[in-house]
Design a protein around this motif. Structure first.
Motif, PDB file in Angstrom:
ATOM      1  N   LYS A 140       0.816  -1.216   0.000  1.00 50.50           N
ATOM      2  CA  LYS A 140       0.000   0.000   0.000  1.00 50.50           C
ATOM      3  C   LYS A 140       0.852   1.269   0.000  1.00 50.50           C
ATOM      4  O   LYS A 140       1.060   1.881  -1.034  1.00 50.50           O
ATOM      5  CB  LYS A 140      -0.953  -0.012   1.198  1.00 50.50           C
ATOM      6  CG  LYS A 140      -2.074  -1.035   1.063  1.00 50.50           C
ATOM      7  CD  LYS A 140      -3.124  -0.837   2.131  1.00 50.50           C
ATOM      8  CE  LYS A 140      -4.318  -1.762   1.914  1.00 50.50           C
ATOM      9  NZ  LYS A 140      -5.375  -1.542   2.922  1.00 50.50           N
ATOM     10  N   THR A 141       1.356   1.649   1.170  1.00 49.58           N
ATOM     11  CA  THR A 141       2.081   2.914   1.266  1.00 49.58           C
ATOM     12  C   THR A 141       3.254   2.977   0.288  1.00 49.58           C
ATOM     13  O   THR A 141       3.485   4.010  -0.348  1.00 49.58           O
ATOM     14  CB  THR A 141       2.593   3.129   2.696  1.00 49.58           C
ATOM     15  OG1 THR A 141       1.473   3.070   3.593  1.00 49.58           O
ATOM     16  CG2 THR A 141       3.267   4.485   2.832  1.00 49.58           C
ATOM     17  N   MET A 142       3.979   1.870   0.142  1.00 48.24           N
ATOM     18  CA  MET A 142       5.140   1.876  -0.745  1.00 48.24           C
ATOM     19  C   MET A 142       4.731   2.085  -2.204  1.00 48.24           C
ATOM     20  O   MET A 142       5.520   2.569  -3.012  1.00 48.24           O
ATOM     21  CB  MET A 142       5.926   0.575  -0.589  1.00 48.24           C
ATOM     22  CG  MET A 142       7.220   0.520  -1.409  1.00 48.24           C
ATOM     23  SD  MET A 142       8.339   1.918  -1.116  1.00 48.24           S
ATOM     24  CE  MET A 142       8.912   1.531   0.523  1.00 48.24           C
ATOM     25  N   THR A 143       3.495   1.729  -2.549  1.00 50.20           N
ATOM     26  CA  THR A 143       3.021   1.977  -3.911  1.00 50.20           C
ATOM     27  C   THR A 143       3.065   3.465  -4.215  1.00 50.20           C
ATOM     28  O   THR A 143       3.528   3.884  -5.287  1.00 50.20           O
ATOM     29  CB  THR A 143       1.585   1.443  -4.089  1.00 50.20           C
ATOM     30  OG1 THR A 143       1.577   0.030  -3.876  1.00 50.20           O
ATOM     31  CG2 THR A 143       1.069   1.736  -5.496  1.00 50.20           C
TER      32      THR A 143
ATOM     33  N   GLU B 236      -4.910   8.331  -2.327  1.00 53.15           N
ATOM     34  CA  GLU B 236      -4.978   9.268  -1.202  1.00 53.15           C
ATOM     35  C   GLU B 236      -5.310   8.589   0.122  1.00 53.15           C
ATOM     36  O   GLU B 236      -4.815   8.991   1.177  1.00 53.15           O
ATOM     37  CB  GLU B 236      -6.026  10.347  -1.495  1.00 53.15           C
ATOM     38  CG  GLU B 236      -5.728  11.205  -2.717  1.00 53.15           C
ATOM     39  CD  GLU B 236      -4.605  12.194  -2.474  1.00 53.15           C
ATOM     40  OE1 GLU B 236      -4.119  12.271  -1.331  1.00 53.15           O
ATOM     41  OE2 GLU B 236      -4.215  12.881  -3.441  1.00 53.15           O
ATOM     42  N   ASP B 237      -6.156   7.558   0.089  1.00 55.23           N
ATOM     43  CA  ASP B 237      -6.576   6.932   1.343  1.00 55.23           C
ATOM     44  C   ASP B 237      -5.455   6.133   1.997  1.00 55.23           C
ATOM     45  O   ASP B 237      -5.609   5.664   3.131  1.00 55.23           O
ATOM     46  CB  ASP B 237      -7.790   6.032   1.116  1.00 55.23           C
ATOM     47  CG  ASP B 237      -7.542   4.965   0.058  1.00 55.23           C
ATOM     48  OD1 ASP B 237      -6.831   5.266  -0.920  1.00 55.23           O
ATOM     49  OD2 ASP B 237      -8.050   3.847   0.211  1.00 55.23           O
TER      50      ASP B 237
END
Length: 400
Positions: A149-152, A197-198
């Protein structure tokens, strides 16, 4: 210029017939239609190199339309004029970060290798000018499908920065002649890809004193000595940035202070951050000296002459929580320890400005940025000594 009607009307002859789609700038090449005696009509891209004509077959009409043939021809022209590959574009961006001494350089290189070059080797030798939004989408979609997620979003941001750097390299009139490789980009293909964004909610997790005490007591038996002492050092130092701390060589550790090269911010704004060493920090350094007093870095990793990898440290913290979930109020990560120290130093009586200075935050007001050259070393020392006393009383030596 050719039209579909003209192509349809051309009749085959006993000899092969070649028709040009029009003239183009010298050296750029041109689209050609070859009509064979058997009636087959083929599109070619023709260019000259060293006085010789070189033809590249694009496809056969009508399976390949004239519009599509022109688009393929345009792509071939761009390839010939701009030979820089996608792999070279990524490497050029990493090299720039390393030259600037950016703290993120090695992690950017790792993320490109792990999420881009290894999963998509077929894209690496492709000219960067032919990398489109769909290719970037596929790279990120593969990460999302794997549960990343965040790393994407981080990889998207880094790819955007890499293409932006290539655009500047090609079009900056001041220094573009210094670079042999041309990428020929007209736009940034990553710009069309939305940020998720989420997945960018700011963190707010901070461990309570009870949780921090639990973590401290778990360290010696449940992690390696180097990892345990590094985490203790990070906590005792008020929550320094681990990636910066790990990149600080042994000679930057003095008897009473540590000098960290602050490598956040843009080029020219990176500075030296001086951190006084309190008694808890000294205890951790003494433990590491007992292992090696000559290693280039106090907290050395498995690789000879290299510091402990910050990703390994982050995984160790996450795994430690995973093995002892029942002892904590919720999940936490390595990044949450910095927030924990910031919060609990306030509980220990340190005001916000002093906590900001201890953690090396930038002060962007005009007075501080351009005029204040005082190092606040005495104030930071008093603050970190007070923090060490608080840790001993509430975290380390409390009765069970």
């Amino acid at each position: 210029m050719l039209t579909e009607r003209q192509i349809r009307a051309i009749k085959p002859t006993e000899k092969e017939l070649t028709v040009s789609d029009g003239r183009s700038a010298r050296g750029e090449g041109v689209l050609m239609l070859r009509v064979r005696p058997n009636g087959t009509k083929e599109f070619y891209f023709q260019r000259r190199k060293d006085g010789r004509k070189i033809k590249t077959k694009l496809g056969t009409w009508p399976a390949l339309s004239l519009v599509d043939a022109r688009e393929r021809c345009r792509e071939e022209k761009e390839v010939q004029l701009s030979s820089g590959t996608f792999e070279e574009l990524l490497a050029a961006y990493v090299a720039k970060l390393r030259t600037e001494g950016a703290a993120s350089a090695e992690h950017v290189a790792w993320s490109f290798k792990h999420y881009v070059t290894e999963p998509f080797p077929n894209l690496m030798n492709r000219p960067a000018v032919l990398i489109g939004p769909a290719d970037i989408r596929d790279i990120l979609a593969k990460m999302i499908a794997a549960g990343v997620k965040t790393m994407t979003n981080r990889v998207r941001s880094r790819l955007h920065a890499a293409f932006q750097q290539a655009l500047q390299q090609d079009y900056n009139p001041r220094n573009y002649l210094e670079h042999e490789v041309r990428f020929g980009l007209a736009s940034n293909p990553v710009s069309s890809i939305p940020v998720q964004e989420d997945w960018e909610q700011p963190g707010d997790r901070a461990l309570s004193p009870v949780e921090l005490k639990t973590l401290w007591q778990l360290l010696p038996e449940h992690l390696s000595i180097t990892t345990s002492e590094l985490l203790k050092f990070l906590i005792a130092s008020g929550g320094q940035r681990p990636e910066q701390l790990l990149r600080s060589e042994r000679h930057l550790y003095q008897a009473d202070h540590l000098v960290i090269r602050s490598k956040k911010g843009v080029e020219g704004e990176r500075s030296l951050h001086v951190v006084p060493i309190n008694k808890l920090m000294r205890q951790s350094l003494n433990e590491m000296d007992a292992i090696s007093e000559t290693s280039p870095y106090p907290f050395q990793g498995m690789a000879e002459g290299k510091p402990l990898n910050v990703q390994s440290l982050s995984r160790a913290v996450s795994k430690l929580y995973g093995r002892h979930k029942d002892k904590f109020q919720g999940a936490f990560t390595l990044r949450d320890l910095r927030r924990t120290c910031k919060t609990l130093m306030g509980v220990a009586g340190l005001d916000k400005q002093l906590r900001d200075r201890i953690q090396g935050h930038a002060f962007n007001d005009v007075s501080t940025k351009h005029y204040d050259r005082y190092d606040y070393l005495k104030e930071k020392k008093r603050g970190l000594d007070r923090w060490a006393v608080w840790l001993e009383k509430h975290i380390i030596h409390t009765k069970k």
